[in-house]
Design an enzyme around this catalytic site. Sequence first.
Site, PDB file in Angstrom:
ATOM      1  N   CYS A   1       0.826  -1.207   0.000  1.00  0.00           N
ATOM      2  CA  CYS A   1       0.000   0.000   0.000  1.00  0.00           C
ATOM      3  C   CYS A   1       0.867   1.266   0.000  1.00  0.00           C
ATOM      4  O   CYS A   1       2.082   1.217   0.161  1.00  0.00           O
ATOM      5  CB  CYS A   1      -0.942  -0.013   1.201  1.00  0.00           C
ATOM      6  SG  CYS A   1      -2.412   1.015   0.957  1.00  0.00           S
TER       7      CYS A   1
ATOM      8  N   ASP B   1      -7.179  -3.560  10.455  1.00  0.00           N
ATOM      9  CA  ASP B   1      -6.055  -2.632  10.451  1.00  0.00           C
ATOM     10  C   ASP B   1      -5.870  -2.076  11.859  1.00  0.00           C
ATOM     11  O   ASP B   1      -6.748  -2.189  12.720  1.00  0.00           O
ATOM     12  CB  ASP B   1      -6.311  -1.490   9.461  1.00  0.00           C
ATOM     13  CG  ASP B   1      -5.039  -0.774   9.037  1.00  0.00           C
ATOM     14  OD1 ASP B   1      -3.963  -1.082   9.591  1.00  0.00           O
ATOM     15  OD2 ASP B   1      -5.111   0.091   8.152  1.00  0.00           O
TER      16      ASP B   1
END
Length: 207
Positions: free
Chosen positions: A9, A126
């Site tokens: 990411c 997350d």
Amino acid sequence: MSALRVKICGTTNLPDALLSLDAGADAIGLIFAPISKRLVSVETAREISVAVGPALGRVGVFLDQPLSEVLRTAERARVSAVQIHGPVSGLYLQTLERYYPVLRVVRPADLQQFSQATPGHTLMLDAPTPGSGEALDWQTLEPVFPAGGWLAGGLGPDNVAQAIRVLHPAGVDAVSRLERSPGVKDSLRVRAFVRAARQAQQALEDT
């Protein structure tokens, strides 16, 4: 056992996207959340998407942004999936799912209520502060980690194997521990992360 998906990411430039592709990653994350230190412009994201094509998944990452903005940006940037942070309605998700695969990000404190999420999108666990580099307590989360869920939050080459052994995620996602500075990838760390994740998954399949 399904193949593990590996996502890099916070990609902000084409060389780093090509690095992830060459390293064997399945997808990159293109962050469009205005508050992010890894914000990428729609124009750069589109350039990346056109260059890598279908060989690499391009996940548009959004935070607290209107549905119309998400759809418009995703189309212009030619992403292949979207990742949604922040509180959104069921209708918001259902509408997105008509156009893109959706990764719905949840925090550890909210995981219990999302463990029985409706079909149509994939849950991603997350850290409370995304991009902080802070790893989660995987042992504590093991009883409530959803089957088919993805894992993010403080993952890097040194700990991704342990995380995979404990939680058996369908996908892993890393940002800060793969960088030289925010938005600039470290080639050795990216390659080591992908390699460690693949080896850990292979070890699970061999047992």
